[in-house]
Design a protein around this motif. Structure first.
Motif, PDB file in Angstrom:
ATOM      1  N   PRO A 462      42.035  75.947  15.542  1.00 15.39           N
ATOM      2  CA  PRO A 462      42.979  74.933  15.998  1.00 15.39           C
ATOM      3  C   PRO A 462      42.441  73.546  15.654  1.00 15.39           C
ATOM      4  O   PRO A 462      41.219  73.346  15.612  1.00 15.39           O
ATOM      5  CB  PRO A 462      43.032  75.145  17.511  1.00 15.39           C
ATOM      6  N   PRO A 463      43.299  72.526  15.413  1.00 14.33           N
ATOM      7  CA  PRO A 463      44.743  72.628  15.531  1.00 14.33           C
ATOM      8  C   PRO A 463      45.449  73.075  14.263  1.00 14.33           C
ATOM      9  O   PRO A 463      46.661  73.115  14.214  1.00 14.33           O
ATOM     10  CB  PRO A 463      45.136  71.187  15.868  1.00 14.33           C
ATOM     11  N   ASP A 464      44.715  73.362  13.192  1.00 10.49           N
ATOM     12  CA  ASP A 464      45.347  73.744  11.935  1.00 10.49           C
ATOM     13  C   ASP A 464      45.962  75.139  11.999  1.00 10.49           C
ATOM     14  O   ASP A 464      46.855  75.470  11.237  1.00 10.49           O
ATOM     15  CB  ASP A 464      44.328  73.685  10.791  1.00 10.49           C
ATOM     16  N   GLY A 465      45.469  75.986  12.862  1.00 17.39           N
ATOM     17  CA  GLY A 465      46.010  77.331  12.971  1.00 17.39           C
ATOM     18  C   GLY A 465      45.371  78.072  14.117  1.00 17.39           C
ATOM     19  O   GLY A 465      44.427  77.608  14.737  1.00 17.39           O
ATOM     20  N   ARG A 466      45.910  79.227  14.451  1.00 14.97           N
ATOM     21  CA  ARG A 466      45.304  80.065  15.470  1.00 14.97           C
ATOM     22  C   ARG A 466      44.051  80.715  14.910  1.00 14.97           C
ATOM     23  O   ARG A 466      43.873  80.842  13.704  1.00 14.97           O
ATOM     24  CB  ARG A 466      46.298  81.140  15.903  1.00 14.97           C
ATOM     25  N   GLN A 467      43.198  81.125  15.802  1.00 15.31           N
ATOM     26  CA  GLN A 467      41.981  81.824  15.405  1.00 15.31           C
ATOM     27  C   GLN A 467      42.152  83.275  15.830  1.00 15.31           C
ATOM     28  O   GLN A 467      41.796  83.662  16.940  1.00 15.31           O
ATOM     29  CB  GLN A 467      40.769  81.177  16.064  1.00 15.31           C
ATOM     30  N   VAL A 500      42.514  82.246  19.799  1.00 14.65           N
ATOM     31  CA  VAL A 500      42.204  80.870  20.169  1.00 14.65           C
ATOM     32  C   VAL A 500      43.296  79.968  19.597  1.00 14.65           C
ATOM     33  O   VAL A 500      43.612  80.046  18.412  1.00 14.65           O
ATOM     34  CB  VAL A 500      40.826  80.439  19.636  1.00 14.65           C
ATOM     35  N   TRP A 501      43.863  79.097  20.432  1.00 11.60           N
ATOM     36  CA  TRP A 501      44.952  78.245  19.969  1.00 11.60           C
ATOM     37  C   TRP A 501      45.062  77.014  20.852  1.00 11.60           C
ATOM     38  O   TRP A 501      44.475  76.939  21.927  1.00 11.60           O
ATOM     39  CB  TRP A 501      46.274  79.014  19.955  1.00 11.60           C
ATOM     40  N   ASP A 502      45.821  76.012  20.387  1.00 12.70           N
ATOM     41  CA  ASP A 502      46.036  74.777  21.130  1.00 12.70           C
ATOM     42  C   ASP A 502      47.287  74.886  21.980  1.00 12.70           C
ATOM     43  O   ASP A 502      48.371  75.199  21.471  1.00 12.70           O
ATOM     44  CB  ASP A 502      46.183  73.590  20.171  1.00 12.70           C
ATOM     45  N   LEU A 503      47.143  74.606  23.269  1.00 13.89           N
ATOM     46  CA  LEU A 503      48.283  74.692  24.173  1.00 13.89           C
ATOM     47  C   LEU A 503      49.208  73.488  24.032  1.00 13.89           C
ATOM     48  O   LEU A 503      50.413  73.600  24.231  1.00 13.89           O
ATOM     49  CB  LEU A 503      47.786  74.798  25.624  1.00 13.89           C
ATOM     50  N   TYR A 504      48.657  72.307  23.707  1.00 14.72           N
ATOM     51  CA  TYR A 504      49.510  71.155  23.438  1.00 14.72           C
ATOM     52  C   TYR A 504      50.254  71.387  22.125  1.00 14.72           C
ATOM     53  O   TYR A 504      49.669  71.854  21.141  1.00 14.72           O
ATOM     54  CB  TYR A 504      48.683  69.885  23.326  1.00 14.72           C
ATOM     55  N   GLU A 518      42.625  73.353  24.302  1.00 19.81           N
ATOM     56  CA  GLU A 518      42.341  74.567  23.548  1.00 19.81           C
ATOM     57  C   GLU A 518      42.092  75.738  24.498  1.00 19.81           C
ATOM     58  O   GLU A 518      41.310  75.626  25.445  1.00 19.81           O
ATOM     59  CB  GLU A 518      41.130  74.348  22.651  1.00 19.81           C
ATOM     60  N   VAL A 519      42.764  76.843  24.238  1.00 19.49           N
ATOM     61  CA  VAL A 519      42.683  78.028  25.082  1.00 19.49           C
ATOM     62  C   VAL A 519      42.078  79.177  24.285  1.00 19.49           C
ATOM     63  O   VAL A 519      42.469  79.432  23.140  1.00 19.49           O
ATOM     64  CB  VAL A 519      44.084  78.432  25.592  1.00 19.49           C
ATOM     65  N   ASP A 520      41.123  79.850  24.887  1.00 20.59           N
ATOM     66  CA  ASP A 520      40.480  81.023  24.293  1.00 20.59           C
ATOM     67  C   ASP A 520      40.900  82.238  25.113  1.00 20.59           C
ATOM     68  O   ASP A 520      40.500  82.395  26.261  1.00 20.59           O
ATOM     69  CB  ASP A 520      38.969  80.861  24.314  1.00 20.59           C
TER      70      ASP A 520
END
Length: 536
Positions: A462-467, A500-504, A518-520
């Motif tokens: 993140p923020p370019d993509g999910r992990q 892993v991704w950005d919640l905003y 960021e949420v894992d």
């Protein structure tokens, strides 16, 4: 969270208000490459027997699930059979907050679902020589259920700054009035999430204030959910080509539905955001003063359908060794999606303002597109050791072959396909299963691994993509023959997946603030299949 869950990309219509127009609005897609990849993921197994061993059955098994793995396995079916199962599913989401100033460390959310696992009919055709077996089956291949839900306080970041326009996304006319806004800021502005101040522009400063004053304590509540199911309808046929070789093929129709809901609320619980700090003047002259609460919602509803072909071969190398290979064509899928987003800001004085509650508002609409998934090659080896039967199998998928297309938004799809070419790679999935008989009970155990689609997972974040992480699963199962014509089987499977991704939220322009939320997630998906087989 889906997965996971920045599922919506914004589709904006060319709606124009009296004072503000939209810059460069063009059709785009609701899904990123990662999200389309997620919708094309399947359960590791179908049916109680394969679920109990975590395998697809590439070596060749006399089971209805052969149409899902290696259709040649149908040739080992003995007699006509009717198969039906119930499937229970739950997912546990243990999440950590990696960044964003949120005061909660771990959040746990669970969801569950129960329904039809499969319905199948197998017909052992009476022939003079060899074997000829046909089958029809309907099987659930994916449950999209997933949730994230928590409440806490934050003093470091706010979602309201996620919608502020970049310098190239707005214009000011000669009179000092706001003239144009890009798509995402346009909708947020009309929902009261931020306001334009001419005085700041005249002083040569950035002319926008967000609803929440930086550094004030706010309460944030988050509710994100995914739901829906995918099924596969199979029609298969297998025949004995030689004494030791079975061949088979199946036509497979993929159907499914998917629903994504995102709700993010921020509240000024200490009343720190006063009328002196933030106010909004509506077109009708109404003055709204003092931020109290904001609510941002996204929705996506998707219906999908596709078709592919499978062909396979299974042969006995020696008395106790069986080898199989299967080739699956791309799945040509068609998606219809309706989407929407809504902004609401409530004030201490004057009431509230909402945008996105009308069908023709920017951010609401309908879209259609097509997806072509990669070819899949699977191989399996089965060893009958007398005491136990051991099975190993592997599947190779080149995810760079994943392609999105549409008559609309062609340039956007070209960019998504470019990302697939540069970031995706070849995935190797493998599994190992054991089946043994103890007294009159068949006992099963298995483990499976499904690799990430990325060439270098560590390079995508993140923020370019999910992990998206690898998936690992383990399983147990048992079966008992009640009579000569009736048997019952149970398969239990559990798998883990990290996301892993950005919640905003952000759009194609990228994140609009330095602060990130960021949420894992560590997802544990568990399924149970209870199956009844009747020999007719």
């Amino acid at each position: 969270m889906k997965q996971l869950v920045r599922i919506l990309r914004r589709f904006f219509a060319s709606t124009i208000t009296a004072t503000i127009t939209i810059i460069a609005v063009s059709p785009t897609i609701a899904q990123t490459a990662d999200e389309v990849w997620g919708l094309h993921q399947r359960d590791m197994s179908v049916g109680a027997r394969m679920t109990g061993m975590s395998i697809r059955g590439f070596a060749g098994f006399g089971d209805y699930s052969a149409m899902y793995g290696n259709p040649a396995g149908l040739g080992y079916v003995d007699g006509n059979k009717l198969v039906i199962s119930l499937r229970g599913f739950d997912v546990i989401n243990d999440s950590k907050i990696l960044a964003g100033g949120f005061d909660r460390d771990v959040v746990s959310t669970s969801m569950d679902n129960t329904g039809l696992g499969n319905l199948a009919f197998l017909y052992d055709v009476p022939v003079a020589r060899g074997k000829l077996v046909g089958g029809l089956a309907l099987s659930q291949t994916r449950d999209f259920s997933r949730g994230l839900n928590f409440v806490g306080e934050n003093v470091e970041s706010t979602i309201s700054t996620s919608f502020l326009p970049f310098d190239n996304e707005y214009s000011i006319n000669q009179d000092g009035d706001l003239g144009e806004l890009a798509d995402l800021p346009f909708a947020a502005f009309n929902g009261g999430i931020f306001e334009y101040f001419r005085e700041l522009h005249e002083q040569g400063e950035y002319p926008f204030y967000s609803a929440v004053e930086p550094g004030t304590l706010i309460e944030q509540s988050v509710l994100v959910s995914e739901s829906g199911e995918a099924y596969e309808l199979n029609a298969g046929l297998a025949w004995q080509a030689t004494k030791d070789i079975m061949v088979g093929a199946s036509v497979n129709i993929f159907v499914g539905d998917y629903r994504f809901d995102y709700n993010f609320t921020e509240s000024d619980i200490l009343n720190e955001n006063t009328a002196d700090q933030y106010n909004v003047l509506l077109d009708d002259g109404t003055l709204l003063e003092g931020f109290n609460e904001l609510d941002y919602q996204q929705t996506l509803s998707s219906d999908m359908a596709g078709v592919n072909l499978r062909a396979g071969m299974s042969g006995n190398l020696k008395d106790r060794i069986r080898f199989g290979v299967t080739l699956e064509s791309p799945t040509w899928s068609y998606f219809e999606e309706s989407y929407g987003e809504q902004f609401t800001t409530r004030f201490d004085l004057g009431g509230s303002v909402t945008y996105g509650d009308h069908a023709d508002d920017v951010g609401n609409g309908f879209f259609e597109y097509s997806v072509r998934s990669p070819w899949r090659l699977g191989v399996g080896l089965r060893l009958d050791g007398g005491i136990a039967m051991l099975t190993g199998e592997a599947e190779v998928i080149d995810w760079t072959q994943l392609r999105l297309s549409s008559s609309e938004g062609r340039e956007v799809f070209q960019e998504v396909n470019r990302v697939i070419d540069s970031e995706y790679g070849v995935a190797l999935n493998y599994a190992f299963g054991v089946e043994t008989e103890v007294w009159f009970i068949d006992l099963r155990w298995g483990m499976a691994f499904r690799s990430s689609p990325y060439k270098d997972p560590a390079a995508v974040s993140p923020p370019d993509g999910r992990q998206i992480g690898d998936r690992r699963g383990t399983s147990f199962g048992a079966g008992i023959k009640l009579t000569d014509g009736i048997r019952v089987d149970l398969g239990l499977h559990s798998e883990e997946e990290r996301d892993v991704w950005d919640l905003y939220p952000s759009d194609d322009a990228g994140p609009r603030q330095e602060s990130r939320f960021e949420v894992d997630e560590m997802l544990t998906r568990r399924s149970a299949v209870l199956q009844l087989t009747v020999k007719l």
